[in-house]
Design an enzyme around this catalytic site. Sequence first.
Site, PDB file in Angstrom:
ATOM      1  CE1 TYR A   5     -25.749  -3.988  -4.092  1.00  0.00           C
ATOM      2  CE2 TYR A   5     -28.015  -3.302  -4.865  1.00  0.00           C
ATOM      3  CZ  TYR A   5     -27.014  -2.945  -4.254  1.00  0.00           C
ATOM      4  OH  TYR A   5     -26.921  -1.690  -3.760  1.00  0.00           O
TER       5      TYR A   5
ATOM      6  CG  ASP B 129     -27.810 -17.545  -6.568  1.00  0.00           C
ATOM      7  OD1 ASP B 129     -28.085 -17.594  -7.782  1.00  0.00           O
ATOM      8  OD2 ASP B 129     -28.143 -16.706  -6.107  1.00  0.00           O
TER       9      ASP B 129
ATOM     10  CG  ASP C  81     -33.812 -22.796 -11.745  1.00  0.00           C
ATOM     11  OD1 ASP C  81     -33.204 -22.400 -12.510  1.00  0.00           O
ATOM     12  OD2 ASP C  81     -34.981 -22.702 -11.352  1.00  0.00           O
TER      13      ASP C  81
ATOM     14  CG  PHE D 156     -32.988 -12.396  -1.696  1.00  0.00           C
ATOM     15  CD1 PHE D 156     -33.241 -11.106  -1.347  1.00  0.00           C
ATOM     16  CD2 PHE D 156     -32.479 -13.088  -0.806  1.00  0.00           C
ATOM     17  CE1 PHE D 156     -33.211 -10.490  -0.063  1.00  0.00           C
ATOM     18  CE2 PHE D 156     -32.490 -12.719   0.617  1.00  0.00           C
ATOM     19  CZ  PHE D 156     -32.483 -11.392   0.769  1.00  0.00           C
TER      20      PHE D 156
ATOM     21  CB  SER E  32     -40.211  -4.308  -6.825  1.00  0.00           C
ATOM     22  OG  SER E  32     -39.961  -3.190  -7.387  1.00  0.00           O
TER      23      SER E  32
ATOM     24  CE1 TYR F  17     -38.556  -7.748 -11.067  1.00  0.00           C
ATOM     25  CE2 TYR F  17     -39.175  -5.620 -10.941  1.00  0.00           C
ATOM     26  CZ  TYR F  17     -38.541  -6.603 -10.164  1.00  0.00           C
ATOM     27  OH  TYR F  17     -38.052  -6.524  -9.090  1.00  0.00           O
TER      28      TYR F  17
ATOM     29  CE  LYS G 288     -39.868  -9.159  -7.650  1.00  0.00           C
ATOM     30  NZ  LYS G 288     -39.318 -10.139  -7.067  1.00  0.00           N
TER      31      LYS G 288
ATOM     32  CG  PHE H 269     -39.324   2.556  -2.196  1.00  0.00           C
ATOM     33  CD1 PHE H 269     -40.086   1.697  -1.443  1.00  0.00           C
ATOM     34  CD2 PHE H 269     -39.914   3.546  -2.714  1.00  0.00           C
ATOM     35  CE1 PHE H 269     -41.304   1.814  -1.164  1.00  0.00           C
ATOM     36  CE2 PHE H 269     -41.480   3.710  -2.573  1.00  0.00           C
ATOM     37  CZ  PHE H 269     -42.073   2.626  -1.812  1.00  0.00           C
TER      38      PHE H 269
ATOM     39  CG  ASN I  28     -31.096  -0.259 -11.743  1.00  0.00           C
ATOM     40  OD1 ASN I  28     -30.885  -1.587 -11.800  1.00  0.00           O
ATOM     41  ND2 ASN I  28     -32.228   0.064 -11.887  1.00  0.00           N
TER      42      ASN I  28
ATOM     43  N   GLY J  85     -41.979   4.657 -19.586  1.00  0.00           N
ATOM     44  CA  GLY J  85     -42.368   3.958 -18.326  1.00  0.00           C
ATOM     45  C   GLY J  85     -41.844   4.719 -17.191  1.00  0.00           C
TER      46      GLY J  85
HETATM   47  P1  NAD Z   1     -29.862 -10.163  -8.273  1.00  0.00           P
HETATM   48  O1  NAD Z   1     -29.744 -10.398  -9.732  1.00  0.00           O
HETATM   49  O2  NAD Z   1     -28.454  -9.790  -7.753  1.00  0.00           O
HETATM   50  O3  NAD Z   1     -29.881 -11.601  -7.404  1.00  0.00           O
HETATM   51  C1  NAD Z   1     -30.906 -12.507  -7.643  1.00  0.00           C
HETATM   52  C2  NAD Z   1     -30.261 -13.914  -7.506  1.00  0.00           C
HETATM   53  O4  NAD Z   1     -31.242 -14.783  -7.936  1.00  0.00           O
HETATM   54  C3  NAD Z   1     -29.044 -13.882  -8.424  1.00  0.00           C
HETATM   55  O5  NAD Z   1     -27.790 -14.355  -7.535  1.00  0.00           O
HETATM   56  C4  NAD Z   1     -29.390 -14.989  -9.263  1.00  0.00           C
HETATM   57  O6  NAD Z   1     -28.404 -15.801  -9.830  1.00  0.00           O
HETATM   58  C5  NAD Z   1     -30.458 -15.870  -8.517  1.00  0.00           C
HETATM   59  N1  NAD Z   1     -31.661 -16.370  -9.271  1.00  0.00           N
HETATM   60  C6  NAD Z   1     -32.327 -15.936 -10.474  1.00  0.00           C
HETATM   61  N2  NAD Z   1     -33.129 -16.953 -10.984  1.00  0.00           N
HETATM   62  C7  NAD Z   1     -33.022 -17.974 -10.149  1.00  0.00           C
HETATM   63  C8  NAD Z   1     -33.503 -19.284 -10.196  1.00  0.00           C
HETATM   64  N3  NAD Z   1     -34.356 -19.475 -11.031  1.00  0.00           N
HETATM   65  N4  NAD Z   1     -33.078 -20.049  -9.435  1.00  0.00           N
HETATM   66  C9  NAD Z   1     -32.052 -19.717  -8.393  1.00  0.00           C
HETATM   67  N5  NAD Z   1     -31.657 -18.710  -8.370  1.00  0.00           N
HETATM   68  C10 NAD Z   1     -32.056 -17.778  -9.254  1.00  0.00           C
HETATM   69  O7  NAD Z   1     -30.737  -9.214  -7.926  1.00  0.00           O
HETATM   70  P2  NAD Z   1     -31.038  -8.263  -6.541  1.00  0.00           P
HETATM   71  O8  NAD Z   1     -30.762  -6.782  -6.883  1.00  0.00           O
HETATM   72  O9  NAD Z   1     -30.235  -8.893  -5.311  1.00  0.00           O
HETATM   73  O10 NAD Z   1     -32.646  -8.462  -6.308  1.00  0.00           O
HETATM   74  C11 NAD Z   1     -33.037  -9.680  -5.195  1.00  0.00           C
HETATM   75  C12 NAD Z   1     -34.647  -9.630  -5.371  1.00  0.00           C
HETATM   76  O11 NAD Z   1     -35.005  -8.174  -4.983  1.00  0.00           O
HETATM   77  C13 NAD Z   1     -35.041  -9.980  -6.707  1.00  0.00           C
HETATM   78  O12 NAD Z   1     -36.232 -10.765  -6.457  1.00  0.00           O
HETATM   79  C14 NAD Z   1     -35.688  -8.559  -7.182  1.00  0.00           C
HETATM   80  O13 NAD Z   1     -36.744  -8.587  -8.096  1.00  0.00           O
HETATM   81  C15 NAD Z   1     -35.757  -7.920  -6.028  1.00  0.00           C
HETATM   82  N6  NAD Z   1     -36.075  -6.222  -6.110  1.00  0.00           N
HETATM   83  C16 NAD Z   1     -34.539  -5.756  -6.515  1.00  0.00           C
HETATM   84  C17 NAD Z   1     -34.454  -4.408  -6.388  1.00  0.00           C
HETATM   85  C18 NAD Z   1     -33.303  -3.722  -7.006  1.00  0.00           C
HETATM   86  O14 NAD Z   1     -33.359  -2.622  -7.513  1.00  0.00           O
HETATM   87  N7  NAD Z   1     -32.121  -4.325  -6.869  1.00  0.00           N
HETATM   88  C19 NAD Z   1     -35.767  -3.609  -6.255  1.00  0.00           C
HETATM   89  C20 NAD Z   1     -36.878  -4.288  -5.858  1.00  0.00           C
HETATM   90  C21 NAD Z   1     -36.947  -5.660  -5.768  1.00  0.00           C
HETATM   91  N1  UFG Z   2     -31.760   7.179 -14.739  1.00  0.00           N
HETATM   92  C1  UFG Z   2     -31.097   8.237 -15.620  1.00  0.00           C
HETATM   93  N2  UFG Z   2     -30.115   7.600 -16.240  1.00  0.00           N
HETATM   94  C2  UFG Z   2     -29.777   6.178 -16.204  1.00  0.00           C
HETATM   95  C3  UFG Z   2     -30.339   5.407 -15.388  1.00  0.00           C
HETATM   96  C4  UFG Z   2     -31.304   6.007 -14.661  1.00  0.00           C
HETATM   97  O1  UFG Z   2     -31.257   9.347 -15.594  1.00  0.00           O
HETATM   98  O2  UFG Z   2     -28.868   5.609 -16.815  1.00  0.00           O
HETATM   99  C5  UFG Z   2     -32.815   7.826 -13.988  1.00  0.00           C
HETATM  100  C6  UFG Z   2     -34.297   7.337 -14.163  1.00  0.00           C
HETATM  101  O3  UFG Z   2     -34.891   7.818 -15.074  1.00  0.00           O
HETATM  102  C7  UFG Z   2     -34.681   7.529 -12.782  1.00  0.00           C
HETATM  103  C8  UFG Z   2     -33.597   7.436 -11.825  1.00  0.00           C
HETATM  104  O4  UFG Z   2     -32.428   7.552 -12.668  1.00  0.00           O
HETATM  105  O5  UFG Z   2     -35.380   8.914 -12.712  1.00  0.00           O
HETATM  106  C9  UFG Z   2     -33.555   5.887 -11.334  1.00  0.00           C
HETATM  107  O6  UFG Z   2     -33.520   4.838 -12.146  1.00  0.00           O
HETATM  108  P1  UFG Z   2     -33.311   3.478 -12.003  1.00  0.00           P
HETATM  109  O7  UFG Z   2     -33.245   2.742 -13.130  1.00  0.00           O
HETATM  110  O8  UFG Z   2     -32.017   3.350 -11.161  1.00  0.00           O
HETATM  111  O9  UFG Z   2     -34.483   2.964 -10.964  1.00  0.00           O
HETATM  112  P2  UFG Z   2     -36.405   3.051 -11.230  1.00  0.00           P
HETATM  113  O10 UFG Z   2     -36.995   3.770 -10.199  1.00  0.00           O
HETATM  114  O11 UFG Z   2     -36.529   3.084 -12.693  1.00  0.00           O
HETATM  115  O12 UFG Z   2     -36.470   1.490 -10.912  1.00  0.00           O
HETATM  116  C10 UFG Z   2     -35.808   0.528  -9.835  1.00  0.00           C
HETATM  117  C11 UFG Z   2     -35.757  -0.678 -10.447  1.00  0.00           C
HETATM  118  C12 UFG Z   2     -37.001  -1.608 -10.493  1.00  0.00           C
HETATM  119  C13 UFG Z   2     -37.894  -1.304  -9.288  1.00  0.00           C
HETATM  120  C14 UFG Z   2     -37.841   0.238  -8.969  1.00  0.00           C
HETATM  121  C15 UFG Z   2     -38.767   0.637  -7.708  1.00  0.00           C
HETATM  122  O13 UFG Z   2     -35.003  -0.946 -11.610  1.00  0.00           O
HETATM  123  O14 UFG Z   2     -36.925  -2.962 -10.748  1.00  0.00           O
HETATM  124  O15 UFG Z   2     -36.467   0.902  -8.654  1.00  0.00           O
HETATM  125  O16 UFG Z   2     -38.167  -0.360  -6.551  1.00  0.00           O
HETATM  126  F1  UFG Z   2     -39.099  -1.670  -9.440  1.00  0.00           F
END
Ligand code: NAD
Ligand code: UFG
Length: 346
Positions: free
Chosen positions: A16, A36, A63, A85, A131, A155, A159, A184, A205, A304
């Site tokens: 993403y 990837d 990988d 990522f 994160s 998780y 990080k 965020f 999410n 949580g």
């Molecule tokens: P995503 O799952 O869409 O992208 C992660 C990518 O990494 C995927 O394409 C997956 O196939 C690849 N991948 C996973 N394990 C791998 C491995 N061992 N080797 C090679 N490729 C691998 O997730 P995203 O939302 O794009 O997140 C990217 C990064 O940002 C992640 O590290 C995630 O923890 C971090 N992050 C995401 C969010 C969020 O809400 N999306 C918030 C905070 C941090």
């Molecule tokens: N929520 C709902 N219903 C749902 C999903 C979420 O009410 O079906 C609420 C949650 O309770 C929260 C808000 O929407 O109040 C946001 O929830 P998300 O699950 O979208 O996001 P979080 O803040 O819980 O967590 C996300 C990522 C984590 C990351 C964090 C901070 O999932 O990986 O943001 O970056 F660590």
Amino acid sequence: MSPASLNILLTGGSGYIGSHTAVVLQQAGHRVFIYDNFCNSDPAVGHTLQAITGHPFTVIEGDVRDTALLQQTLGENAIDAVIHFAGLKAVGESAIIPIDYYANNVQGTISLLQAMQAASHQPKTLVFSSSATVYGDPQYLPIDESHPTAATNPYGRTKLHIEEILTDLSKADASWRIACLRYFNPVGAHPSGLIGENPNGLPNNLMPFVAQVAVGKLKELNVFGNDYETPDGTGVRDYIHVMDLAEGHLAAVSYLNDAVQAHQGMHTFNLGTGRGYSVMEMVQAFEAASGKSVPFHIAPRRAGDIASCYASTALATRELGWSAKRDLKDMCESSWRFQQHTNTGA
Ligand code: NAD
Ligand code: UFG
């Protein structure tokens, strides 16, 4: 001053956030290489990125725990900088299969660092996806980068471990340039509607869940609690448009390689907007953007979850010269465009 064109490897670049960052980096004149294993993304991403930008992308299947393949990839493509990522990211799942999370995220990062050290040209510029989850339950708001860290799930702990490893590395070898970006809540999609967040199975999410309700794929949203100490009782988060986030990565790469003042060492930045929206505000904004209703019911609090979380963005603004520009309307409209495209292929 920004650096000239760089060769940048994006581990997890077909996911993403990585795919949006690939577009932004390519359009800024850098050459992007995606690495990837496609465990959570589509191998066809290269074609989609080419459709968006008009330029071909190199996509390597591998990988991050395959140190030899990474080393070869870094050398063959004369990689200058890596944006890391790749990793697993589902909070709930991390409590069920923690070892998979440590192996992918922590071991994967160690493997990447070993490959970078072993590559003959030794690239030492790294941007890492951290994160806001590393802050745990906020002690004050907005959260700045000096806020204490305390992850509350495996998780988040992966990080934190990685951040500590990167800190130790930058202390041991001052020639590394590392940016640790604490995201965020990333939402939204590229304006084309061709790439966005398309989770497997039931979304964890909020935004993808709301989008799937609006498009009729899911029946209703569970709002997890309406008795928090927030203006309307529902949880407040700092939602950031994924295109703004992608531009934050471009700013971080430029910062680390600044031609006038190279920034060595480890630098940690929040990437958020600095303002929070409640679950109900998100639902209303999505309804306005899509013209669809989003049925919901109030469910118990999710284990949580915290009441409120939003960033101080002062450091990123000052040091990176970056701040988020896109508003909630744009986040919802782009997400809706992508959701419709995903459902209909239109
Ligand atoms: P995503 O799952 O869409 O992208 C992660 C990518 O990494 C995927 O394409 C997956 O196939 C690849 N991948 C996973 N394990 C791998 C491995 N061992 N080797 C090679 N490729 C691998 O997730 P995203 O939302 O794009 O997140 C990217 C990064 O940002 C992640 O590290 C995630 O923890 C971090 N992050 C995401 C969010 C969020 O809400 N999306 C918030 C905070 C941090
Ligand atoms: N929520 C709902 N219903 C749902 C999903 C979420 O009410 O079906 C609420 C949650 O309770 C929260 C808000 O929407 O109040 C946001 O929830 P998300 O699950 O979208 O996001 P979080 O803040 O819980 O967590 C996300 C990522 C984590 C990351 C964090 C901070 O999932 O990986 O943001 O970056 F660590």
